[in-house]
Design a protein around this motif. Structure first.
Motif, PDB file in Angstrom:
ATOM      1  N   UNK A 119     -60.785  63.052  62.150  1.00 50.94           N
ATOM      2  CA  UNK A 119     -59.949  61.850  62.161  1.00 50.94           C
ATOM      3  C   UNK A 119     -58.696  61.997  61.316  1.00 50.94           C
ATOM      4  N   UNK A 120     -58.418  63.211  60.828  1.00 50.15           N
ATOM      5  CA  UNK A 120     -57.225  63.437  60.020  1.00 50.15           C
ATOM      6  C   UNK A 120     -56.740  64.866  60.194  1.00 50.15           C
ATOM      7  N   UNK A 121     -55.513  65.109  59.721  1.00 48.96           N
ATOM      8  CA  UNK A 121     -54.950  66.454  59.777  1.00 48.96           C
ATOM      9  C   UNK A 121     -55.187  67.158  58.443  1.00 48.96           C
ATOM     10  N   UNK A 122     -55.225  68.490  58.480  1.00 50.78           N
ATOM     11  CA  UNK A 122     -55.514  69.278  57.287  1.00 50.78           C
ATOM     12  C   UNK A 122     -54.371  70.241  57.015  1.00 50.78           C
ATOM     13  N   UNK A 123     -54.191  70.540  55.729  1.00 47.63           N
ATOM     14  CA  UNK A 123     -53.054  71.349  55.300  1.00 47.63           C
ATOM     15  C   UNK A 123     -53.161  72.790  55.780  1.00 47.63           C
TER      16      UNK A 123
END
Length: 654
Positions: A119-123
């Protein structure tokens, strides 16, 4: 994978079986009344030929009736127990479905699907991979709950089948000579009693173990803990207080077992003649190992009686005892540290490590309490010695197929077990912030453990490491920027690179200072040297480690200010007049400044460890074969590096 039986099991209802059991209770009562009535048919005063014939027919009728009473009673009890079992199945089904709903999963007819996903983006790709692994773990946990529901249903079905086919249809209950209708009913009921809970496979995952335990009733849990503590011992994923209770129950059993074995072997040894040299040597070795196990169990007994201490695992099935000791409860703690020691570590000498972890726990909690945002958070510190840590002896060093410190065998095997231990904490306490700590060979073991997915470890600190089992930090399943390393001045072990690239030279590893510093909250922190002082209270090293355990990464002292002993030595080989040319002078100055500490640490390495090599090394030297010579050279290389590096000899590292 979801079993095809899941669709059927979801529709099971205990009320159906309970109703059938009640109907059979009515039938059973009527049959018992009929049997009691048959006993009154023939008056005692009636005698003669007609009487004898009538009584014979009556006895046959009573026998047939009592057989039927026993069978009805067995089926009735079987149905009643099956009904109770289905209640557990219904509860297991609801638990699986609730877990799926809470975590964005869907249980289909064939598998468990992750419908929520990320549900989110990662570095970084590395962190995204870890997040996907975490979602995969949730799928596996849900599948374990589904499998447990199906397994419980299978047990119910099998137990009821055993009653119907094994006791009733086979005619087994008709073989008894019952004394009365009531006796037939009692025996039949006993024959219908079910054993519903069983135990998981020995190689069950932590998630499967947890699913099994969660499916049990409180009465079943109590019964298993009382009658079968061996089912529980060393099972990752079970509650810490349950593991502690099982280990505590088994401890006196193991102590008595070792005592009996010692008595037997000593008696045999006393009866040997002068020509039984080989057997004498074997017995003396076995007795020595048993004496070490006895002392290890005494240590565990002593530690287990201390406040806030839990025994999370105990095993005496290997050459040396293994134990897992926790100060604090990892199931309820907000912060959990897991420390894995290395070379020469044994359970009988575990007191020192346990005390180090107790102090680290107190220090971490003091630091947390200084911050209003974290005040009151609880810490648990685990000393994990659940593997065969290598020992220093000629025999162990040359056993390249065993637990030689020269080889990675113990680290790999121990790493597999350590990974499951981490996973066990994670499935029980998913809100816990977990920090892994690994020293010396224990850092190598920790490195192998963290190559496994889904350990739940949030950060790791290695110190004094001969290698992590990897050359790239991304091979460790730990979030980016969460791998830390300490290497003290003059710690030659940290430069061995025996099991992978030197962590002090590895990209992506945060280097921590171990020199003397002034801390705003704790005042002066002492620097350390050599290989054995990382956990000393009041040092920069210990401050860094306890700050990481507390999750306070901003409190660590970063910096690679240590004497680069390995680099200097490697450079001196190609540039004698460069930085390496100063090695003798720099080492000499350091020895002059800190002679006492050098001597103490040299004793730790050379006397308590290396002298053990000398004791048995003559035996290796005596068998001078070509292979033996190569083995001795390999041992000498590592042994001399350890010893000379401790003494500050520039030739100590090769």
């Amino acid at each position: 994978m979801v079993s095809a039986a899941w669709a059927q099991v979801r529709d099971w209802r205990s009320s159906d079986l309970e109703g059938a059991a009640q109907n059979l209770r009515d039938v059973e009562d009527r049959l018992i009344d009929t049997g009691d009535g048959l006993n009154k048919v023939a008056p005692p005063s009636w005698s003669g030929t007609a009487s004898d014939g009538a009584r014979a027919q009556l006895d046959q009728l009573k026998e047939l009736l009592e057989d039927r009473i026993a069978e009805v009673a067995a089926v009735r009890r079987g149905l009643l127990d099956a009904s109770d079992g289905v209640v557990d199945v219904e509860r297991a089904v609801k638990r699986a479905e609730q877990f799926a709903a809470d975590n964005g999963l869907e249980i289909t007819a064939t598998n468990v699907q992750d419908v929520r996903g990320l549900t989110m983006c990662y570095a970084t790709e590395h962190d995204e991979e870890l997040a996907r692994d975490a979602r995969s773990l949730l799928v596996d946990e849900c599948a374990a709950y589904v499998a447990e529901a199906v397994r419980r249903a299978g047990d119910v079905d099998q137990d009821l089948s055993q009653v119907l086919n094994g006791q009733v249809m086979s005619g087994a209950l008709a073989q008894y000579d019952y004394r009365s209708p009531d006796d037939a009913a009692l025996r039949g009921e006993n024959a219908g009693v079910a054993d519903l809970y069983g135990q998981p496979a020995k190689d069950a995952t932590p998630a499967q173990n947890k699913a099994w335990w969660d499916s049990l009733t409180e009465a079943e849990k109590t019964e298993i803990l009382k009658d079968h503590p061996d089912w529980i011992n060393n099972r990752n994923g079970l509650p810490a207080d349950v593991l502690d209770a099982a280990s505590t129950a088994l401890l006196p059993v193991y102590q008595e077992q070792v005592k009996d074995q010692l008595w037997s072997l000593r008696n045999e040894l006393a009866g040997l003649g002068p020509d039984d040299k080989d057997r004498k040597k074997a017995l003396e070795k076995a007795i020595g190992e048993l004496e070490d196990k006895r002392d290890s169990l005494d240590t565990v007994d002593r530690l287990g009686r201390q406040d806030s201490t839990m025994i999370l695992g105990l095993d005496i099935s290997n050459q040396r005892a293994q134990a897992i000791i926790s100060n604090g409860n990892p199931d309820t703690a907000d912060q959990v540290g897991v420390f894995t020691p290395g070379l020469t570590s044994t359970v009988q000498d575990m007191d020192g490590y346990a005390e180090d972890m107790r102090k680290m726990r107190l220090g971490a909690e003091r630091s947390l309490n200084r911050d209003p945002a974290t005040a009151g958070e609880d810490v648990a510190m685990v000393t994990w010695l659940g593997y065969q840590a290598p020992q220093i002896s000629a025999e162990s060093l040359t056993d390249f197929d065993g637990d030689s410190v020269a080889m990675a065998n113990s680290a790999r095997t121990g790493g597999d077990r350590l990974a499951e231990f981490y996973q066990g904490i994670n499935v029980k306490n998913d809100h816990a912030d977990i920090t892994a700590l690994g020293h010396s060979y224990g850092s190598t073991t920790t490195g192998y453990a963290l190559q496994h997915a889904n350990t739940g470890v949030d950060r790791v600190a290695f110190f004094g490491s001969p290698g992590l089992g990897v050359n790239d930090v991304n091979d460790l399943k730990v979030p980016s920027g969460k791998v830390f390393y300490e290497e003290a001045n003059w710690d030659g072990v940290g430069d061995l690179q025996r099991f992978g690239k030197d962590p002090s030279e590895m990209d992506g590893v945060v280097q921590l200072d171990t020199n003397e510093v002034q801390d705003a909250q704790e005042g002066k922190l002492s620097g350390i040297t050599l290989h054995t002082s990382y956990l000393n209270e009041g040092t920069t090293s210990q401050h860094n480690l306890q700050s990481l355990v507390a999750g306070q990464e901003d409190r660590v002292v970063e910096g690679d200010h240590n004497v680069p002993l390995g680099e200097i030595l490697r450079d001196s080989a190609t540039n004698p007049l460069g930085p390496g040319g100063e090695i003798g002078e720099r080492l000499g100055e350091k020895i002059g400044e800190e002679l006492v500490e050098v001597r103490d640490s040299a004793v730790d390495l050379a006397e308590t460890g290396a002298e053990k090599v000398a004791e048995g090394f003559a035996d290796v030297a005596a068998g001078a074969t070509e292979k033996g010579y190569e083995v001795r050279q390999g041992v000498g290389s590592i042994y001399e590096q350890l010893k000379r590096a401790a003494m500050g000899d520039p030739g100590g590292l090769r």
